[in-house]
Write a protein that holds these residues in place. Structure first.
Motif, mmCIF file in Angstrom:
data_model
loop_
_atom_site.group_PDB
_atom_site.id
_atom_site.type_symbol
_atom_site.label_atom_id
_atom_site.label_comp_id
_atom_site.label_asym_id
_atom_site.label_seq_id
_atom_site.Cartn_x
_atom_site.Cartn_y
_atom_site.Cartn_z
ATOM 1 N N PHE A 124 0.839 -1.198 0.000
ATOM 2 C CA PHE A 124 0.000 0.000 0.000
ATOM 3 C C PHE A 124 0.878 1.252 0.000
ATOM 4 O O PHE A 124 0.614 2.199 -0.744
ATOM 5 C CB PHE A 124 -0.943 0.018 1.204
ATOM 6 N N GLU A 125 1.923 1.268 0.822
ATOM 7 C CA GLU A 125 2.841 2.418 0.880
ATOM 8 C C GLU A 125 3.434 2.704 -0.499
ATOM 9 O O GLU A 125 3.427 3.852 -0.962
ATOM 10 C CB GLU A 125 3.965 2.129 1.872
ATOM 11 N N ALA A 126 3.940 1.678 -1.162
ATOM 12 C CA ALA A 126 4.566 1.866 -2.480
ATOM 13 C C ALA A 126 3.557 2.374 -3.505
ATOM 14 O O ALA A 126 3.854 3.295 -4.270
ATOM 15 C CB ALA A 126 5.188 0.552 -2.945
ATOM 16 N N THR A 127 2.374 1.786 -3.511
ATOM 17 C CA THR A 127 1.345 2.188 -4.473
ATOM 18 C C THR A 127 0.853 3.601 -4.192
ATOM 19 O O THR A 127 0.758 4.437 -5.092
ATOM 20 C CB THR A 127 0.156 1.204 -4.436
ATOM 21 N N TYR A 128 0.544 3.888 -2.939
ATOM 22 C CA TYR A 128 0.019 5.195 -2.534
ATOM 23 C C TYR A 128 0.992 6.315 -2.899
ATOM 24 O O TYR A 128 0.588 7.375 -3.373
ATOM 25 C CB TYR A 128 -0.243 5.173 -1.025
ATOM 26 N N ASN A 129 2.284 6.069 -2.706
ATOM 27 C CA ASN A 129 3.290 7.092 -2.989
ATOM 28 C C ASN A 129 3.480 7.330 -4.486
ATOM 29 O O ASN A 129 4.057 8.337 -4.882
ATOM 30 C CB ASN A 129 4.618 6.743 -2.323
ATOM 31 N N CYS A 130 2.993 6.417 -5.309
ATOM 32 C CA CYS A 130 3.066 6.602 -6.764
ATOM 33 C C CYS A 130 1.807 7.266 -7.317
ATOM 34 O O CYS A 130 1.722 7.524 -8.515
ATOM 35 C CB CYS A 130 3.286 5.263 -7.456
ATOM 36 N N LEU A 131 0.845 7.529 -6.464
ATOM 37 C CA LEU A 131 -0.379 8.210 -6.870
ATOM 38 C C LEU A 131 -0.258 9.712 -6.604
ATOM 39 O O LEU A 131 0.547 10.142 -5.777
ATOM 40 C CB LEU A 131 -1.583 7.661 -6.106
ATOM 41 N N VAL A 157 2.299 -4.815 -9.570
ATOM 42 C CA VAL A 157 1.512 -6.042 -9.529
ATOM 43 C C VAL A 157 0.583 -5.921 -8.320
ATOM 44 O O VAL A 157 1.031 -5.586 -7.228
ATOM 45 C CB VAL A 157 2.428 -7.279 -9.359
ATOM 46 N N PRO A 158 -0.706 -6.180 -8.491
ATOM 47 C CA PRO A 158 -1.623 -6.078 -7.350
ATOM 48 C C PRO A 158 -1.212 -7.007 -6.213
ATOM 49 O O PRO A 158 -0.740 -8.126 -6.448
ATOM 50 C CB PRO A 158 -2.970 -6.491 -7.940
#
Length: 193
Positions: A124-131, A157-158
């Motif tokens: 979640f941290e990695a994905t959120y920071n790319c948004l 990757v989900p």
């Protein structure tokens, strides 16, 4: 509280006010707090990020010690405190529920056990920071590091998605050189981050 598969029982959340970038530090106890601050501060210094200037906590569960005060003083970090659980006063408090809901959604949607919450948190941290933050075209990471590229999470990757992993000959069940053409060369896996 539950114990995650690697033994962590919780996490500390750090949020950069300007960019919205988050850091999730998995921890075993509240006594890991100073170690988490030192780790994240040193990590970002190595990456060339601007130095930490202010830290704000809700002062409810965070152990304020002489060691903590000395670390702040030695590193020129100003300390602010706010009332516990007051979203209006503490910017990070607003993000706690966002992070928890993101972790819950990842685990629930993928029917993953809570033992995987540490991996879900880091994903979640990695994905959120790319948004992007609201009303921005720049990701939180790019805003924090000073880049101006448009956000792209297309390569992620989900969490807990099904995948296939190649098996080397020595990893295959019942490996037999005579029938190697018929042997499975892969197996289904779950992607955790």
């Amino acid at each position: 509280n539950c114990i995650e598969r690697d033994g962590y029982s919780g996490f500390f959340l750090y949020v950069d006010y300007e960019s919205g970038k988050i850091w999730i530090y998995l921890a075993n106890s509240e006594s890991d707090w100073l170690a988490s601050l030192i780790y994240i501060n040193n990590l970002e210094r190595q990456r060339g990020a601007r130095p930490l200037r202010i830290i704000q906590t809700d002062n409810s569960k965070v152990p304020i010690s002489a060691e903590f005060t000395l670390y702040l003083k030695e590193n020129g970090i100003e300390y602010h405190s706010s009332a516990p659980y007051k979203h209006e006063q503490n910017y990070a408090e607003r993000n706690v529920q966002v992070v928890k809901n993101g972790i819950r959604a990842s685990l629930t949607y993928n029917k993953a056990s809570t033992q995987w919450y540490g991996y879900a948190a880091k994903h979640f941290e990695a994905t959120y920071n790319c948004l992007c933050k609201r009303n921005s075209k720049v990701s939180r990471n790019d805003a924090f590091y000073g880049s101006h590229q448009e956000a792209d999470v297309g390569t992620f990757v989900p969490f807990f998605a099904k995948g296939v992993a190649f098996l080397h000959p020595h990893e295959r069940y019942n490996y037999d050189a005579k029938t190697k053409a018929l042997q499975d060369r892969s197996r289904e896996v779950r992607c955790i981050g």
